[in-house]
Design a protein around this motif. Sequence first.
Motif, PDB file in Angstrom:
ATOM      1  N   SER A   3       0.803  -1.215   0.000  1.00 35.04           N
ATOM      2  CA  SER A   3       0.000   0.000   0.000  1.00 35.04           C
ATOM      3  C   SER A   3       0.838   1.267   0.000  1.00 35.04           C
ATOM      4  CB  SER A   3      -0.951  -0.002   1.192  1.00 35.04           C
ATOM      5  OG  SER A   3      -0.307  -0.487   2.313  1.00 35.04           O
ATOM      6  N   THR A   4       2.165   1.132   0.154  1.00 32.27           N
ATOM      7  CA  THR A   4       2.989   2.334   0.236  1.00 32.27           C
ATOM      8  C   THR A   4       2.886   3.165  -1.047  1.00 32.27           C
ATOM      9  OG1 THR A   4       4.496   1.176   1.662  1.00 32.27           O
ATOM     10  CG2 THR A   4       5.307   3.196   0.693  1.00 32.27           C
ATOM     11  N   TYR A   5       3.080   2.504  -2.178  1.00 34.56           N
ATOM     12  CA  TYR A   5       3.045   3.238  -3.446  1.00 34.56           C
ATOM     13  C   TYR A   5       1.700   3.924  -3.640  1.00 34.56           C
ATOM     14  CZ  TYR A   5       2.504   3.996  -8.447  1.00 34.56           C
ATOM     15  OH  TYR A   5       2.232   4.546  -9.664  1.00 34.56           O
ATOM     16  N   SER A   6       0.629   3.156  -3.442  1.00 31.60           N
ATOM     17  CA  SER A   6      -0.684   3.754  -3.717  1.00 31.60           C
ATOM     18  C   SER A   6      -1.057   4.812  -2.690  1.00 31.60           C
ATOM     19  CB  SER A   6      -1.759   2.680  -3.797  1.00 31.60           C
ATOM     20  OG  SER A   6      -1.797   1.974  -2.607  1.00 31.60           O
ATOM     21  N   SER A   7      -0.701   4.589  -1.422  1.00 25.71           N
ATOM     22  CA  SER A   7      -1.133   5.587  -0.437  1.00 25.71           C
ATOM     23  C   SER A   7      -0.266   6.849  -0.468  1.00 25.71           C
ATOM     24  CB  SER A   7      -1.184   4.994   0.975  1.00 25.71           C
ATOM     25  OG  SER A   7       0.084   4.542   1.343  1.00 25.71           O
ATOM     26  N   VAL A   8       0.977   6.730  -0.925  1.00 23.96           N
ATOM     27  CA  VAL A   8       1.834   7.925  -0.988  1.00 23.96           C
ATOM     28  C   VAL A   8       1.680   8.639  -2.341  1.00 23.96           C
ATOM     29  CG1 VAL A   8       4.225   8.773  -0.933  1.00 23.96           C
ATOM     30  CG2 VAL A   8       3.507   6.996   0.648  1.00 23.96           C
ATOM     31  N   TYR A   9       1.759   7.865  -3.421  1.00 19.62           N
ATOM     32  CA  TYR A   9       1.816   8.502  -4.740  1.00 19.62           C
ATOM     33  C   TYR A   9       0.484   8.529  -5.495  1.00 19.62           C
ATOM     34  CZ  TYR A   9       6.821   8.239  -4.019  1.00 19.62           C
ATOM     35  OH  TYR A   9       8.075   8.380  -3.507  1.00 19.62           O
ATOM     36  N   GLU A  10      -0.446   7.692  -5.075  1.00 20.72           N
ATOM     37  CA  GLU A  10      -1.678   7.608  -5.871  1.00 20.72           C
ATOM     38  C   GLU A  10      -2.928   8.050  -5.126  1.00 20.72           C
ATOM     39  OE1 GLU A  10      -1.931   3.709  -7.763  1.00 20.72           O
ATOM     40  OE2 GLU A  10      -1.426   4.802  -9.581  1.00 20.72           O
ATOM     41  N   ALA A  11      -2.763   8.739  -4.003  1.00 25.54           N
ATOM     42  CA  ALA A  11      -3.934   9.210  -3.258  1.00 25.54           C
ATOM     43  C   ALA A  11      -4.712  10.195  -4.126  1.00 25.54           C
ATOM     44  CB  ALA A  11      -3.486   9.860  -1.964  1.00 25.54           C
ATOM     45  N   LYS A  12      -6.043  10.060  -4.090  1.00 23.75           N
ATOM     46  CA  LYS A  12      -6.863  10.888  -4.976  1.00 23.75           C
ATOM     47  C   LYS A  12      -6.816  12.367  -4.617  1.00 23.75           C
ATOM     48  CE  LYS A  12     -10.147   7.825  -7.083  1.00 23.75           C
ATOM     49  NZ  LYS A  12     -11.519   7.452  -7.303  1.00 23.75           N
ATOM     50  N   ASP A  13      -6.482  12.668  -3.352  1.00 21.71           N
ATOM     51  CA  ASP A  13      -6.465  14.076  -2.968  1.00 21.71           C
ATOM     52  C   ASP A  13      -5.085  14.713  -3.135  1.00 21.71           C
ATOM     53  OD1 ASP A  13      -5.439  12.604  -0.922  1.00 21.71           O
ATOM     54  OD2 ASP A  13      -6.396  13.737   0.691  1.00 21.71           O
ATOM     55  N   ASN A  14      -4.150  14.000  -3.769  1.00 21.47           N
ATOM     56  CA  ASN A  14      -2.823  14.586  -4.009  1.00 21.47           C
ATOM     57  C   ASN A  14      -2.932  15.878  -4.803  1.00 21.47           C
ATOM     58  OD1 ASN A  14      -1.085  12.955  -2.621  1.00 21.47           O
ATOM     59  ND2 ASN A  14      -0.656  11.591  -4.342  1.00 21.47           N
ATOM     60  N   ASP A  15      -3.757  15.857  -5.859  1.00 20.03           N
ATOM     61  CA  ASP A  15      -3.900  17.043  -6.716  1.00 20.03           C
ATOM     62  C   ASP A  15      -4.444  18.222  -5.918  1.00 20.03           C
ATOM     63  OD1 ASP A  15      -3.018  15.581  -8.763  1.00 20.03           O
ATOM     64  OD2 ASP A  15      -4.915  15.429  -9.849  1.00 20.03           O
ATOM     65  N   LEU A  16      -5.467  17.922  -5.124  1.00 17.42           N
ATOM     66  CA  LEU A  16      -6.097  18.977  -4.326  1.00 17.42           C
ATOM     67  C   LEU A  16      -5.079  19.589  -3.359  1.00 17.42           C
ATOM     68  CD1 LEU A  16      -8.780  20.366  -3.417  1.00 17.42           C
ATOM     69  CD2 LEU A  16      -8.972  18.581  -1.703  1.00 17.42           C
TER      70      LEU A  16
END
Lengths: 235, 529
Positions: free
Chosen positions: B89-102
Amino acid sequence: MLKIEHLTKKYSDKKAVDDLTLQIKSGEIYGFIGHNGAGKTTTLRSVVGIQQFDEGTITIDGHSIIDEPIVCKKMLAYIPDNPDLYEFMSGIQYLNFVADIYEVDSNLRAERIKKYADSLEISKDLAQPISAYSHGMKQKLAIVSAWLHDPKLIIMDEPFVGLDPKASHILKGMMREVCDNGGAIFFSTHVLEVAEKLCDKVAIIKAGKLIRMGSMEEVKGDDTLEEVFLELEGE
Amino acid sequence: MLKILVKKQIKELFSAYFFDSKKKKMRSKATIALYFLLFFGIIFGIFGDFIYSLASKLDVLFTMDLDWFYFVITGMCAITFSFFLAAFSTYSSVYEAKDNDLLLSMPIPVKYILISRIISVYGMCLFYSLPITITSSIVYLKSKDFAPFICLSCLIWAFVVSVISFLLSTILGYIIAKISSLVKKKKLVNMLFSLAFICLYYFVNFRLNKIVNSIISNAIVYGNSIKDKGLTIYLFGRIACGDLDAIFGYSIACLGLLLFVYRVMTRSFGRLLVSTGKQAHIEYKEKKVAAKSQFMALLSKEFSRFASSPQYMLNCGMGVFLMPIMAVFIFIKGAKLQEALMKEGVGLPFTVMAIGVICILSTMNDMVAPSISLEGKAFWICRSLPVSPKLIIRAKLAMQLILTIIPLALVSVSSCIVFDCGFWDKFLIILIPIIYSVFNSLFDLRMAFYKPDFNWTNEIYPIKQSLSVFVSLFGGWIYVAAFIGLYSFAYQFISQLLYSALFMALTLVLILILTLWLEKVAVKRFEEL
């Protein structure tokens, strides 16, 4: 076509929609106007059967959305304010999924997909995953999917948001075509100029209550819709 | 600002603990504390016994004055275990979180966003390593006279273990993000990394017993060799024994490495987030598609979702990959496995053991448990379609049944061909796991309705960290463990065949209850969501 009688929806103690009654006949484009949080989306979601309500009745072509939800849903199509679609599918997979659910045969669906996707200029992108679509493309895809099964009633929540001017123009034509063929459209919008030009009838909602409704002439008289709306909002 | 971000991250991670979605209000502090206690209680209850027996097996090392070696082995186990669980889950929770853009669009320093993300990764590493480090420390401390400094050393060692696991997880996440930014098929890269890692993990796990036995019998040789050639590993074990040099050395090294990784990640974090990668545009070519029935359309939708997400497949569908491998393995090495199972069974008859092991394999599939939450913000589609909720629910259930029963049948058939047992034993080895997997799927579906969360910003939350998935996974294990365990009391009064048949009957009753629930209650619950 659509009859809403004494619709009331409460969130805790607050009434989001309060004793709302209105009727939409075949061939009508009905605009639904109100400020943010006035109760537009709640009303539309109740009509579509995706939100339970506390009091009142909603019937589509004589069928109650509570007692016969599937019959009602077959007759209508819904486009929400935010087109959150299945991002794990490609555009064409999504359209085929919707067509399967509405039992549209393969020839007819191919014909309609071509017609609407071509006119909204997303045909070439249909093989792309929806996750790669922009907001406007998702909105266009949601429109194509809504038109796929030739619904009698189309419910749309802010359908013009995110669309480019050309797509907005095409959508207006598509809406008129539905009504000319005996269907009806009920949609919310904040773009009052569009509502004024496009709608046959309009309803204005404020704090959950309908404060004015009727034909465009009845509602606005000699003023513009914007002037009437702002005046009513100020009262 | 950082505090707000961290708070948001933690709330998101444990949203079901903080927020009562049914009553739509925050839980009281006492309820939150109770939920956490319950969660930790279950984790320690389930893993504690296994780890305690493993650690107790290793306590012969204390008599050889190889205390440090004991901590090397248990520490490595803790690092492997927590790294395995957190790395996915590291990759998805750090780099692919949906609110990263926000968050990137807000006036927040990028490093704060990164810190808030990696703190939750550290939380996971700590959470998964603690059951092993604490249990093995207890076993060690029990064998010694009480000394506060040694207790403190064990705590420092536990901390170092969690930091090493965290460092490995973040480095792996960073590598995947880097490679993903350079290739077209990001999901494939993630999937391949994860699969390779899983294979390695299961290989080590499968051989764990052999490795431990080999270490115990050659402890002095291995110990001396590590002392001579692997000073870093030696010092790692010495931390818990209260060696000040090791404690300071490792503390400084960990701190240095943390700083280094943090520097590397902050430099590239923003760049990797805004990188669009190399995306190929696939042009649509019109072709005729055969119409499907409503049920098949819904089922295909579930399969598409499953196949599109490496996270979903790896966390909820490992059985799909492992059961066929197991079937082949049994076919080749069945006789030896039967022998091993008889030994491990310690007096338990083979049929009960075989049924139990096959059932446990099937619990690795729990894709239906997060399936309602996974609808996310697109849940309106399901609700507005002219299909009964029953059909939607059945399609979700059917996906798990298909993906479980087919590979499960392979294992059962392979077992029946190879294992040396009677006709009725073979009959039950085939039938009971299938019946059990129906029950397990229904149970997972029941859990899917337990506080579904549609507002996740990363699909890893419903897939991996939701209470429904947790209870589904461990609930299945506990049920099978009870079946195996209770026979050690019941064997004096009842034959294994009758016992297995009774288990089957009980499972059938539970299936009936869950089916009734599905028909009567689930539809209503679905409409209320």
